[in-house]
Scaffold this active site. Structure first.
Site, PDB file in Angstrom:
ATOM      1  N   GLU A 149       0.857  -1.177   0.000  1.00  0.00           N
ATOM      2  CA  GLU A 149       0.000   0.000   0.000  1.00  0.00           C
ATOM      3  C   GLU A 149       0.902   1.239   0.000  1.00  0.00           C
ATOM      4  OE1 GLU A 149      -3.103   0.365   2.925  1.00  0.00           O
ATOM      5  OE2 GLU A 149      -4.038  -1.519   2.311  1.00  0.00           O
TER       6      GLU A 149
ATOM      7  N   HIS B  74      -4.608   6.587   0.210  1.00  0.00           N
ATOM      8  CA  HIS B  74      -3.810   5.371   0.227  1.00  0.00           C
ATOM      9  C   HIS B  74      -4.384   4.398  -0.793  1.00  0.00           C
ATOM     10  CE1 HIS B  74      -6.961   3.973   3.029  1.00  0.00           C
ATOM     11  NE2 HIS B  74      -6.590   2.737   2.716  1.00  0.00           N
TER      12      HIS B  74
ATOM     13  N   HIS C 247      -5.263   0.420  -2.171  1.00  0.00           N
ATOM     14  CA  HIS C 247      -5.626  -0.955  -1.859  1.00  0.00           C
ATOM     15  C   HIS C 247      -5.163  -1.786  -3.052  1.00  0.00           C
ATOM     16  CE1 HIS C 247      -9.132  -0.131   1.205  1.00  0.00           C
ATOM     17  NE2 HIS C 247      -7.953   0.175   1.686  1.00  0.00           N
TER      18      HIS C 247
ATOM     19  N   ASP D  78      -9.207   0.699   8.040  1.00  0.00           N
ATOM     20  CA  ASP D  78      -9.307   2.117   7.685  1.00  0.00           C
ATOM     21  C   ASP D  78     -10.296   2.834   8.601  1.00  0.00           C
ATOM     22  OD1 ASP D  78      -7.541   1.689   5.554  1.00  0.00           O
ATOM     23  OD2 ASP D  78      -9.181   1.418   4.108  1.00  0.00           O
TER      24      ASP D  78
END
Length: 135
Positions: A24, A78, A80, A91
């Protein structure tokens, strides 16, 4: 509420998350009036395909720069790498800044990554409009 993301900023974000694969990737976005003008690429110190933690020194430097420039911190982003396109349970549990929009870039289809924006307030997820705009 919506976030306006200039195409060049979005392209920088995509390159960052794709270069970090299989891990990630993460970063911060700043600007004014919901229009992003600055992107801060931050290292994921967890080096994990399912979790991230921003490098504290880089995060602090970015936040100080935002303040010095008189900008607003608008969003954190971010990736995935394997999906999903929505916030994970992790999250939600780590949504420590409810005022920040959370942008998730799903890379399960590497040729067609997708980005979606959410607010997470008291564990409640709400999707908001994310518009990629030409300058």
């Amino acid at each position: 509420m919506e976030i306006l993301l200039p195409l060049p900023v979005y392209q920088i974000m995509l390159a960052h998350v794709q270069n970090a694969l299989p891990w990630e990737a993460c970063g911060l976005l700043a600007g004014t009036d919901n229009l992003v003008s600055h992107v801060y690429l931050i290292d994921n110190i967890m080096h994990s395909p399912i979790a991230f933690e921003m490098d504290p020194g880089q995060q602090l430097a970015a936040m100080l720069h935002v303040e010095e420039q008189g900008l607003a911190l608008l969003a954190a982003f971010h990736s995935h790498p394997l999906g999903p396109q929505t916030p994970s349970q992790t999250d939600v549990a780590k949504a420590f800044y409810p005022e920040l929009v959370q942008i998730i870039i799903a890379l399960n289809d590497r040729q067609n990554p997708s980005a979606r924006a959410f607010t997470i307030v008291e564990r409640e997820i709400s999707e908001i409009l994310l518009r990629v705009v030409d300058d």
